[in-house]
Design an enzyme around this catalytic site. Structure first.
Site, PDB file in Angstrom:
ATOM      1  N   SER A  75       0.803  -1.222   0.000  1.00  0.00           N
ATOM      2  CA  SER A  75       0.000   0.000   0.000  1.00  0.00           C
ATOM      3  C   SER A  75       0.841   1.280   0.000  1.00  0.00           C
ATOM      4  CB  SER A  75      -0.908   0.000   1.231  1.00  0.00           C
ATOM      5  OG  SER A  75      -1.547   1.255   1.376  1.00  0.00           O
ATOM      6  N   ASN A  76       0.634   2.089  -1.033  1.00  0.00           N
ATOM      7  CA  ASN A  76       1.262   3.414  -1.059  1.00  0.00           C
ATOM      8  C   ASN A  76       0.610   4.330  -0.027  1.00  0.00           C
ATOM      9  OD1 ASN A  76       3.011   3.028  -3.437  1.00  0.00           O
ATOM     10  ND2 ASN A  76       1.063   2.799  -4.529  1.00  0.00           N
TER      11      ASN A  76
END
Ligand SMILES: *Cc1c(COP(=O)(O)O)cnc(C)c1O
Length: 324
Positions: A75-76
């Protein structure tokens, strides 16, 4: 809630021409522009910074000292929540799907570097992930902390406001803009752009993060505009999901190669690679035509390329020996 955003990024982000990429896609040299939202600023940059300005602004207004959010290991959004916390002197707890040691995403390296604590939720669905996050918040509260839960992907009506601003920037930066192409994950980014620019102007390329991404876009966009926003009225492509969110599809892999070799522009396997593949498919089927002005939103995600199991194939290509 009337909240004000906290300043995290550097705006407006630049818009750059991409004449060689345009030609490779079958567009005219002036038709394609890149909105560099990979250059939003702290923590490695990316679209989540614009949303976090609003969601973290609300958390600070509530007196929070700990940011809690959810996501996949790559996840960014989780990585940038950790960066925002570090930047503002807060703690971060990231509730991630899966188990420790099963992902090598560059984002995880950055999560650790930013000092975030990780809570692994196991192989759960969205409801299970949300339940794990609620439990983490409860434990933090019991320990005397003041947690604020930032929603999945930072998306919601508050987060989408960050992309209304991006739409306003584009309105000023790109005259006669016809289509903005953007990856569609948790929906807040497309929602803000739709609220600012209208449903006709935004093409979302679904990456497979949600079962019904159009419904999410409608939910987040409708409160932010006086225009009618319906799921049927949205331009959404769902032909780039392939074997699912975390996988590098063939078309996305070609898109990464194309952008890198035509413009020195690095895309990521999950989001921007799919978005460019979707733009390419839209040109092929006539949804986007030469002579119209198109903006491709580079939403960031570079750390997700590093450690991605399929990205080693690029390294092997690069190892072609020079033979004179
Ligand atoms: C999260 C993300 C998106 C999608 O944005 P949503 O608001 O979740 O739809 C696109 N690109 C990158 C690099 C992202 O990290």
């Amino acid at each position: 809630m009337g909240c004000s955003p906290v300043s995290l990024g550097t705006f407006p982000t630049p818009v750059e021409p991409a004449p060689r990429l345009a030609a490779a896609l079958g567009l005219g040299p002036e038709d394609l522009w890149i909105k560099r939202d990979d250059l939003t600023g702290p923590g490695g940059g990316g679209n989540k910074i614009r949303k976090l300005e609003w969601t973290v602004g609300a958390a600070l207004a509530e007196g929070a000292d700990t940011l809690v959010t959810t996501g996949a290991p790559q996840s960014n959004h989780a990585r940038l929540t950790a960066a925002a916390a570090a930047r503002l002197g807060l703690s971060a707890v990231l509730v991630l799907r899966g188990a420790p040691g099963t992902s090598r995403s560059g984002n995880l390296a950055l999560d650790g570097l930013f000092g975030a604590r990780l809570a692994w939720a196991g192989d759960v669905d969205r409801a299970g992930l949300d339940a794990a996050a609620a439990e983490v918040c409860g434990r933090l509260r019991a320990g005397g902390a003041r947690p604020a839960l930032i929603p999945f992907g930072g998306s919601g009506v508050p987060g989408a406001r960050g992309y209304v601003r991006c739409g306003e920037e584009l309105d000023e930066q790109v005259p006669r803009l016809r289509t903005v192409v953007v990856a569609l994950g948790s929906g807040g980014t497309m929602a803000g752009l739709v609220a600012a620019l209208g449903t006709d102007a935004v093409l979302g390329v679904d990456v497979g993060a949600l079962a019904d991404p159009a419904a999410a876009v409608v939910e987040f966009a409708a409160p932010l505009t006086t225009q009618q926003v319906t799921a049927e009225g949205l331009r959404v492509r769902r032909d780039q999901v392939g074997a699912g969110y975390a996988t590098l599809t063939g078309p996305a892999s070609e898109a990464l190669r194309l952008a890198a070799r035509a413009e020195g522009l690095v895309l990521d396997p999950v989001y921007t690679g799919r978005a460019l593949a979707g733009l390419r498919a839209a040109v092929a089927d006539g949804d986007i035509r030469p002579g119209e002005r198109t903006v491709f939103v580079h939403t960031g995600g570079l750390p997700g390329l590093f450690g991605h199991p399929d990205a080693v194939a690029f390294a092997e290509e690069g190892a072609t020996a020079f033979e004179g």
